[in-house]
Scaffold this motif. Structure first.
Motif, PDB file in Angstrom:
ATOM      1  N   LEU A  24      35.265  41.009  37.818  1.00  0.00           N
ATOM      2  CA  LEU A  24      35.198  39.677  37.221  1.00  0.00           C
ATOM      3  C   LEU A  24      34.979  38.588  38.271  1.00  0.00           C
ATOM      4  N   ALA A  25      35.630  38.726  39.422  1.00  0.00           N
ATOM      5  CA  ALA A  25      35.422  37.742  40.492  1.00  0.00           C
ATOM      6  C   ALA A  25      33.973  37.760  40.954  1.00  0.00           C
ATOM      7  N   ASN A  26      33.413  38.939  41.117  1.00  0.00           N
ATOM      8  CA  ASN A  26      32.024  39.066  41.558  1.00  0.00           C
ATOM      9  C   ASN A  26      31.073  38.534  40.489  1.00  0.00           C
ATOM     10  N   MET A  27      31.322  38.899  39.235  1.00  0.00           N
ATOM     11  CA  MET A  27      30.445  38.431  38.162  1.00  0.00           C
ATOM     12  C   MET A  27      30.537  36.919  38.001  1.00  0.00           C
ATOM     13  N   SER A  28      31.724  36.374  38.166  1.00  0.00           N
ATOM     14  CA  SER A  28      31.894  34.932  38.073  1.00  0.00           C
ATOM     15  C   SER A  28      31.032  34.252  39.128  1.00  0.00           C
ATOM     16  N   HIS A  29      31.059  34.764  40.327  1.00  0.00           N
ATOM     17  CA  HIS A  29      30.230  34.215  41.415  1.00  0.00           C
ATOM     18  C   HIS A  29      28.755  34.389  41.084  1.00  0.00           C
TER      19      HIS A  29
END
Length: 142
Positions: free
Chosen positions: A96-101
């Motif tokens: 989720l952190a990567n996708m958010s970025h």
């Protein structure tokens, strides 16, 4: 019973042999043995009672050991499941952190570009483009 010593009496020896044969089952781990050999001999009755009591204690001990082993296995499984759930949560958070970025970066570019278009439309007096740009810019702030 005859006046002979119980150990020398053939009937007593037969009872002890039958008792020994029943107890041989415990060698293979079968502690569900209950000695039910009838005899009027007081010594044999005491011996039978002692053996049955000992077998009962052994059954209870084995049952307790099995319950402890089952509990230890259950706890091991729970710990493995907890560890797996923690790993899944960690991977999910990283995803989720990567996708958010990954989503924010192009979105910021689109919003920035629409702001530039809106400013340029304002300068050129294009009201329809300016309204669309304003709508796009206001929607990303909510």
């Amino acid at each position: 019973m005859s006046a002979a010593q119980p150990q020398q009496d053939p009937r007593f020896r037969e009872l002890v042999d039958r008792l020994a044969n029943e107890l041989c089952r415990t060698v293979d781990g079968d502690f569900d043995v209950f000695i039910d050999i009838a005899s009027e001999d007081a010594v044999f009755q005491k011996l039978r009672m002692l053996v049955n009591s000992t077998l009962h204690t052994a059954r209870e001990g084995i049952s307790s050991i099995r319950a402890q082993a089952e509990r230890a296995e259950y706890e091991r499984q729970l710990i493995a499941q907890r560890d797996q759930a923690q790993e899944v949560a960690r991977v999910k958070a990283a995803f989720l952190a990567n996708m958010s970025h990954e989503l924010r970066t192009p979105m910021n570019a689109i919003i920035g570009y629409s702001e530039m278009l809106g400013e340029e439309a304002q300068e050129l007096g294009e009201d329809s483009l300016d309204r669309k740009s304003t709508r796009l810019n206001s929607s990303h702030r909510t």
